[in-house]
Design an enzyme around this catalytic site. Structure first.
Site, PDB file in Angstrom:
ATOM      1  N   GLU A 148      82.306  77.869 110.237  1.00 43.14           N
ATOM      2  CA  GLU A 148      81.965  77.052 109.095  1.00 43.14           C
ATOM      3  C   GLU A 148      82.736  75.847 109.618  1.00 43.14           C
ATOM      4  OE1 GLU A 148      80.004  77.121 106.916  1.00 43.14           O
ATOM      5  OE2 GLU A 148      79.258  78.978 107.003  1.00 43.14           O
TER       6      GLU A 148
ATOM      7  N   CYS B 270      57.053  75.670 103.029  1.00 42.13           N
ATOM      8  CA  CYS B 270      58.250  75.869 102.128  1.00 42.13           C
ATOM      9  C   CYS B 270      57.932  76.940 101.326  1.00 42.13           C
ATOM     10  CB  CYS B 270      58.751  74.686 101.258  1.00 42.13           C
ATOM     11  SG  CYS B 270      60.075  74.959 100.033  1.00 42.13           S
TER      12      CYS B 270
END
Length: 538
Positions: A104, A270
């Protein structure tokens, strides 16, 4: 065959377990409890009311669709392999959270494709938090070299040392503790580590999530404003799946990375298209245009889609005129124009000498202060210019600085201007005016390290330079120096066939002009090159 059969059975069992979890009464009960808890908290928040998720059926549908899509389409990334491993998850939460933490931090402001190789090398060298804590800052900077935003690596190192010294090597397990106790860990990073590593039910908001949520809820206000930021965190916390929070957060981020992209989004692929208000507005606009073109009675209908009316809502587009038909869903999110980076100019000098033992060329580098831009990194001697200077004044400044660093008088005889190198930092447009200076004496004096005004320095070979913690900008400077030296060596070598160079003496001493047959081998002057061609009579 037995191993393969076992692996197949384990995979089938895992998938079946996931399906059972998704449709289990426990999951539905947790969803209902979660929605009741969040709904009671935001129902009176007028600013977000029209943009919120309040329908339990819709929320459960979004969760199920996203998780199903993620299980089938997620990218195979090295830090996900660590998180997915059940053995690691059960035996060593610290190792798993450390892997997520490193990934991260590296992924902040850096593309996934760039991070993968750095992450693999990092984990190979420091596989655990304890290994990183034992490393030196110099080693960390060397490993981070080229990744940019160098303070990230330094804070990651500081955080590992703090966990080892103050928490007995045990990572904080909640988002609140992670953000409060670890240096360089903000709200997003803390929530990502807590949800992915420890299963805390908390949402995340990064650039990809901002884009997905702004389009799903038609939030058209400035996405960097405090009001929109807080609204997005509220939405993320409502939407997060209570059974698989880490996977769900990664699913939303993955959707923004590969489907709901900043440019050319793949709306047809999507999984939550039916729940996207931005897409619904695009469809409304297309229908309105079709009716008008067909001469329908609603021909006077505006082409602007019916954007959600919220009265004085501060989350919507500023006005209907803000909608740009050609952008479609890309009308969301909205960001203010970026401030142009400030312009800076810096003098830098590549100082070289020859080593007595084997005549190897060495380079003089110094270490930057341990705070500010590129803290603790190594560089060629550099001076920030406060104003435009002539080349003569630039040389005087460089010579004075080198005299301070080298501890002896430095002459202008070998000082040469090589050119300029431009490097763009996140907020600085930096131009380096590059010079070089060489010393024939390998025993050239240098100021003693104990003197406080002199920064740490060292002489390094070419290989050692590239292994040092140097910035990308300094690598560009070194590349300029190397290219010019190579060209000079080729020129001095006199390789005419490769370089096309010929000295005046050689031209006079060599062959005589033999007419049109060999004229193609003679280099033309610029005047003759641009002279109009003379047409011969037919």
């Amino acid at each position: 065959m037995s191993k393969l059969r076992t692996a197949v059975m384990v995979r089938k069992t895992s998938l079946k377990r996931k399906q059972n979890v998704e449709h289990s009464p426990q999951r539905k009960r947790l969803c209902q409890e979660r929605i009741k808890e969040e709904s009671s908290r935001i129902v009176n928040v007028t600013e977000i009311d029209c943009h919120s998720f309040k329908d339990l059926t819709e929320i459960c549908s979004i969760r199920a669709r996203l998780l199903s899509w993620y299980d089938k389409n997620k990218r195979e990334l090295p830090w996900r392999r660590m998180v997915r491993s059940e053995a690691v998850a059960e035996s060593d939460l610290n190792k798993r959270s450390y892997a997520v933490w490193v990934s991260e931090i590296m992924l902040q402001q850096t593309q996934v494709a760039t991070v993968i190789s750095y992450y693999n090398k990092w984990i190979q060298r420091w596989p655990t938090l304890q290994d990183l804590a034992k490393a030196t800052l110099e080693e960390v900077n060397e490993m981070w070299s080229g990744l940019g935003y160098y303070s990230r690596g330094r804070r990651l190192h500081e955080g590992a040392q703090k966990v080892l010294a103050e928490f007995n090597g045990e990572m904080p397990k909640s988002a609140e503790e992670l953000q409060k106790l670890l240096p360089g860990v903000g709200r997003y990073t803390a929530s990502a580590i807590a949800s992915i590593s420890f299963g805390q039910v908390t949402g995340v908001v990064d650039g990809n999530v901002v884009r997905v949520l702004c389009r799903m809820r038609a939030i058209g206000a400035d996405s960097t404003s405090t009001a929109v930021t807080e609204a997005l965190w509220t939405l993320a916390n409502i939407l997060v799946d209570p059974v698989r929070p880490g996977d769900f957060n990664q699913a939303v981020m993955e959707l923004g990375a590969i489907v709901c992209t900043p440019k050319a989004p793949l709306c047809s692929e999507c999984p939550v298209q039916a729940h996207c208000r931005a897409y619904q507005q695009v469809i409304k606009e297309e229908k309105a245009i079709s009716k008008r073109l067909l001469g329908n009675t609603m021909s006077k209908l505006s082409c602007t889609p019916d954007i959600e009316e919220c009265g004085s809502c501060s989350l919507c587009l500023p006005d209907k005129k803000s909608w740009v038909s050609s952008l479609g869903v890309m009308n969301f999110p909205r960001k203010p124009a970026k401030k142009p980076p400030r312009t800076e100019r810096t003098l830098t000098c590549v100082v070289t000498r020859k080593r007595n033992t084997d005549d190897t060329e060495e380079y003089f580098i110094i270490q930057r202060p341990k705070f500010g831009l590129l803290a603790g990194m190594w560089e060629f001697p550099s001076i920030l210019m406060e104003a435009e200077l002539t080349e003569t004044k630039q040389k005087h400044i460089i010579l004075d600085r080198l005299a301070e660093l080298m501890g002896s008088s430095v002459t202008e005889a070998n000082l040469q201007h090589l050119g300029e190198v431009v490097h763009i930092f996140s907020h600085i447009h930096q131009t380096y005016h590059v010079y070089s200076n060489s010393f024939s004496d390998s025993t050239v004096d240098t100021v003693k390290q104990e003197e406080t005004e002199c920064p740490p320095f060292r002489w390094v070979t070419k290989a050692e330079f590239h292994q040092s913690a140097v910035s990308t900008a300094m690598k560009k400077v070194f590349r300029l120096y190397g290219n010019l030296c190579m060209n000079e060596k080729l020129f001095n070598k006199g390789d005419k066939q490769e370089c096309g160079f010929e000295t005046f003496g050689e031209k006079r001493k060599g062959r005589k002009h033999k007419g049109p047959k060999d004229s193609g081998r003679i280099q033309l002057s610029m005047d003759s090159f641009f002279r109009p061609a003379v047409k011969e009579p037919l």
